[in-house]
Design an enzyme around this catalytic site. Structure first.
Site, PDB file in Angstrom:
ATOM      1  N   THR A  80      93.207  23.598  52.716  1.00 46.61           N
ATOM      2  CA  THR A  80      93.966  24.852  52.668  1.00 46.61           C
ATOM      3  C   THR A  80      93.717  25.627  53.963  1.00 46.61           C
ATOM      4  OG1 THR A  80      93.775  24.861  50.287  1.00 46.61           O
ATOM      5  CG2 THR A  80      94.300  26.964  51.326  1.00 46.61           C
ATOM      6  N   PHE A 137      97.630  20.795  45.382  1.00 48.64           N
ATOM      7  CA  PHE A 137      97.672  21.765  44.279  1.00 48.64           C
ATOM      8  C   PHE A 137      96.846  21.218  43.108  1.00 48.64           C
ATOM      9  CE2 PHE A 137     101.556  22.232  46.773  1.00 48.64           C
ATOM     10  CZ  PHE A 137     101.502  23.581  47.084  1.00 48.64           C
ATOM     11  N   GLU A 158      90.543  21.387  39.698  1.00 52.68           N
ATOM     12  CA  GLU A 158      89.337  20.629  39.336  1.00 52.68           C
ATOM     13  C   GLU A 158      89.380  20.388  37.832  1.00 52.68           C
ATOM     14  OE1 GLU A 158      85.651  22.120  40.943  1.00 52.68           O
ATOM     15  OE2 GLU A 158      86.662  22.725  42.787  1.00 52.68           O
ATOM     16  N   LYS A 185     101.057  27.305  49.830  1.00 52.88           N
ATOM     17  CA  LYS A 185      99.763  27.087  49.168  1.00 52.88           C
ATOM     18  C   LYS A 185      99.069  28.424  48.868  1.00 52.88           C
ATOM     19  CE  LYS A 185      95.978  25.632  47.632  1.00 52.88           C
ATOM     20  NZ  LYS A 185      95.083  24.528  47.697  1.00 52.88           N
ATOM     21  N   ASN A 207      98.355  30.204  45.105  1.00 52.29           N
ATOM     22  CA  ASN A 207      97.029  30.575  44.594  1.00 52.29           C
ATOM     23  C   ASN A 207      96.902  32.084  44.415  1.00 52.29           C
ATOM     24  OD1 ASN A 207      96.127  28.008  44.326  1.00 52.29           O
ATOM     25  ND2 ASN A 207      94.510  28.108  45.862  1.00 52.29           N
ATOM     26  N   LEU A 213      97.588  32.666  31.487  1.00 54.39           N
ATOM     27  CA  LEU A 213      97.599  33.958  30.801  1.00 54.39           C
ATOM     28  C   LEU A 213      96.427  34.050  29.834  1.00 54.39           C
ATOM     29  CD1 LEU A 213     101.257  34.999  29.846  1.00 54.39           C
ATOM     30  CD2 LEU A 213      99.761  35.992  31.564  1.00 54.39           C
ATOM     31  N   CYS A 239      88.322  28.055  45.091  1.00 51.72           N
ATOM     32  CA  CYS A 239      89.641  28.272  45.709  1.00 51.72           C
ATOM     33  C   CYS A 239      90.160  29.699  45.605  1.00 51.72           C
ATOM     34  CB  CYS A 239      90.640  27.306  45.098  1.00 51.72           C
ATOM     35  SG  CYS A 239      90.131  25.606  45.322  1.00 51.72           S
TER      36      CYS A 239
HETATM   37  C1  UGA Z   1      93.168  26.185  41.771  1.00 50.93           C
HETATM   38  C2  UGA Z   1      94.686  25.990  41.575  1.00 50.93           C
HETATM   39  O1  UGA Z   1      95.004  26.054  40.185  1.00 50.93           O
HETATM   40  C3  UGA Z   1      95.120  24.634  42.150  1.00 50.93           C
HETATM   41  O2  UGA Z   1      96.535  24.505  42.045  1.00 50.93           O
HETATM   42  C4  UGA Z   1      94.719  24.581  43.622  1.00 50.93           C
HETATM   43  O3  UGA Z   1      95.063  23.346  44.222  1.00 50.93           O
HETATM   44  C5  UGA Z   1      93.216  24.763  43.750  1.00 50.93           C
HETATM   45  O4  UGA Z   1      92.860  26.047  43.164  1.00 50.93           O
HETATM   46  C6  UGA Z   1      92.880  24.723  45.220  1.00 50.93           C
HETATM   47  O5  UGA Z   1      93.278  25.647  45.939  1.00 50.93           O
HETATM   48  O6  UGA Z   1      92.349  23.718  45.688  1.00 50.93           O
HETATM   49  P1  UGA Z   1      90.944  25.378  40.472  1.00 50.93           P
HETATM   50  O7  UGA Z   1      90.216  26.338  41.364  1.00 50.93           O
HETATM   51  O8  UGA Z   1      90.428  23.994  40.310  1.00 50.93           O
HETATM   52  O9  UGA Z   1      92.483  25.210  41.000  1.00 50.93           O
HETATM   53  O10 UGA Z   1      90.975  26.007  39.037  1.00 50.93           O
HETATM   54  P2  UGA Z   1      92.000  26.773  38.078  1.00 50.93           P
HETATM   55  O11 UGA Z   1      92.250  25.958  36.893  1.00 50.93           O
HETATM   56  O12 UGA Z   1      93.159  27.277  38.816  1.00 50.93           O
HETATM   57  O13 UGA Z   1      91.068  28.011  37.617  1.00 50.93           O
HETATM   58  C7  UGA Z   1      90.603  28.978  38.550  1.00 50.93           C
HETATM   59  C8  UGA Z   1      89.892  30.096  37.808  1.00 50.93           C
HETATM   60  O14 UGA Z   1      90.799  30.850  37.025  1.00 50.93           O
HETATM   61  C9  UGA Z   1      88.794  29.635  36.845  1.00 50.93           C
HETATM   62  O15 UGA Z   1      87.684  30.480  36.958  1.00 50.93           O
HETATM   63  C10 UGA Z   1      89.427  29.774  35.478  1.00 50.93           C
HETATM   64  O16 UGA Z   1      88.500  29.999  34.446  1.00 50.93           O
HETATM   65  C11 UGA Z   1      90.306  30.993  35.693  1.00 50.93           C
HETATM   66  N1  UGA Z   1      91.451  31.058  34.774  1.00 50.93           N
HETATM   67  C12 UGA Z   1      92.456  30.144  34.844  1.00 50.93           C
HETATM   68  C13 UGA Z   1      91.514  32.086  33.834  1.00 50.93           C
HETATM   69  O17 UGA Z   1      90.602  32.940  33.741  1.00 50.93           O
HETATM   70  N2  UGA Z   1      92.585  32.159  33.005  1.00 50.93           N
HETATM   71  C14 UGA Z   1      93.606  31.264  33.062  1.00 50.93           C
HETATM   72  O18 UGA Z   1      94.570  31.398  32.270  1.00 50.93           O
HETATM   73  C15 UGA Z   1      93.524  30.233  33.994  1.00 50.93           C
END
Ligand code: UGA
Length: 435
Positions: free
Chosen positions: A122, A152, A155, A207, A211, A253, A263
């Site tokens: 990124t 995208f 993890e 990107k 995010n 949500l 990220c």
């Molecule tokens: C995120 C993006 O979702 C990916 O598309 C992107 O490629 C990646 O960053 C990156 O830039 O490399 P990631 O950090 O693995 O992926 O995790 P997410 O599933 O997006 O969650 C991020 C944070 O948001 C976590 O702490 C999670 O608990 C929180 N979250 C997520 C919430 O609190 N509520 C939600 O509804 C979703």
């Protein structure tokens, strides 16, 4: 198609492995010799569901290799992906591009055939142009075409996100790199995955915009969740009904203790800095960054108040990773709250359980105990904090565990027990971020 991936961290390893799954010949490079040695034997340095099997399978069928030397493979490659780290520079939030530029210079010093040099890491908008300038300065424009192809991958579900993505974004400013990258992604195109072809600046911005938007969506619902607490409204019904509106959508949500991970915190800061570099402000994202930090602090304070009010000493944290299905603890809310309690609480004895993140958490050198045995971890505890929504925590036998505990307080940071009548009837004091 021969592919070289520079940087075998989370993004490089998953991307390289998945490209090899398409049948391409992939070599993943890393300067960490120990990591490469282990990977050659099929030992994976991170926990990512499904990755282990795919790496082993593709090493065996000779589609996937690991090495520490770019030189050996560069002039056999059609596409070179940069997947090195772009850490947040302390202080101003800018993504530090020193590893990217170092790799570009190295490649320029060795290249003798035509390649497409692609940023997968990124990187802020304008980076491809900067890379191109280095290439021109080093007189390698005849050999190197620069492109952008952001990932995208979430993890925990990265393999599926790579093999079945919502879209692929290809940023290129010339026909050659566009043609090569579209050929590379043909297997996904045949599966009807939309391929967005655009220029490098737009690709880089997509990107960060994605995010930043997701971080905003989470922060929005987290603020609504805090407001539910004040008004008695039900956050789960609010989220559900909002998500049923197709213009809003149900994903991202789920209210929680603030977003974490490697990220969103880093990318929102970098996005804000890029706006400032262009003499403007990304007001909404600046507010999101501030609010997310405040949410983590408010929750920590509230837990400490519960502890002090009830004179509790023994606390059990369930979950250390920033989200389930990963061993990544970077910017984890769980770790943030534990650190806060250790600093501000008096004589607290904190124990933590996590299915896979304990070894990573130990590197933080926190004065807490770690237990792998889930059932045993409840013994004599007074407050349970569900910090990460691992599936194992969704089916806790509270009746059985009630007897093991000394006092009965439960803080559900992830709203995984919206129907908590039975838990309360057992005698638990149930707290959540929204009620
Ligand atoms: C995120 C993006 O979702 C990916 O598309 C992107 O490629 C990646 O960053 C990156 O830039 O490399 P990631 O950090 O693995 O992926 O995790 P997410 O599933 O997006 O969650 C991020 C944070 O948001 C976590 O702490 C999670 O608990 C929180 N979250 C997520 C919430 O609190 N509520 C939600 O509804 C979703």
């Amino acid at each position: 198609m021969n592919i070289l991936i520079i940087g075998t961290g989370y993004v490089g390893l998953v991307s390289g492995t998945c490209f090899s799954e398409f049948g391409y010949k992939v070599t993943c490079i890393d300067q960490d010799n120990l990591k490469i040695k282990k990977l050659k034997k099929g030992i994976i340095p991170i926990y990512e569901p499904g990755l282990n099997e795919l790496v082993k399978k593709n090493i065996k069928n000779k589609n996937l290799k690991f090495d520490n030397s770019i030189n050996k493979y560069l002039n056999n490659s059609d596409c070179v992906f940069l997947a090195v780290g772009t850490p947040s520079r302390r202080g101003d939030g800018h993504a530090d591009l020193k590893f990217v530029f170092k790799a570009v210079e190295q490649i320029c010093s060795m290249v003798t055939k035509k390649i497409v040099l692609v940023t997968k890491s990124t990187v802020p908008v304008g980076t491809a142009k900067k890379i191109n300038k280095i290439v021109q300065k080093l007189n390698k424009s005849d050999y190197i075409n620069v492109a952008s192809n952001p990932e995208f991958l979430r993890e925990g579900s990265a393999i599926n996100d790579f093999l079945r993505p919502d879209r692929v974004v290809i940023g290129s400013n010339d026909n050659y790199s566009r043609k090569i990258l579209n050929t590379l992604y043909k297997p996904l195109n045949l599966l009807q995955v939309p391929i967005v072809n655009t220029d490098t600046e737009t690709s880089e911005l997509i990107k960060y915009a994605s995010n930043s938007f997701l971080a905003t969506k989470i922060t929005f619902i987290n603020e609504i969740s805090s407001f539910c607490k004040k008004t008695g409204a039900n956050i789960n019904d609010v989220s559900k009904a909002m998500g049923l509106d197709k213009r809003i959508g149900s994903k991202f949500l789920h209210s929680g203790p603030g977003y974490g991970g490697s990220c969103f915190p880093k990318d929102t800061l970098a996005m804000s800095k890029t706006f400032r570099d262009h003499k403007t402000k990304f007001n909404i994202v600046d507010t999101v960054i501030k609010t997310n930090n405040q949410i983590k602090k408010n929750i920590s304070k509230e837990i400490l108040q519960i502890i002090n009010k009830n004179n509790l000493k023994k606390i059990l944290f369930l979950g250390l990773s920033f989200k389930p299905e990963t061993d990544d603890i970077r910017e984890s809310s769980s770790i943030f709250i534990i650190k806060y309690l250790l600093k501000k609480g008096k004589n607290l004895s904190i124990t933590a359980h996590d299915p896979v993140s304990i070894e990573n958490a130990k590197k933080e050198k926190l004065k807490i105990k770690y237990l792998n045995d889930f059932q045993a971890s409840f013994k004599n505890q007074e407050l349970i904090v569900i910090a990460t929504e691992w599936n194992i925590y969704r089916s806790i036998n509270f009746k059985k565990l009630y007897k093991k505990m000394k006092s009965h307080h439960l803080y559900d940071l992830r709203n995984i027990y919206p129907n908590n009548k039975e838990i309360k009837e057992l005698g638990f004091n149930y707290y959540s971020i929204s009620s």
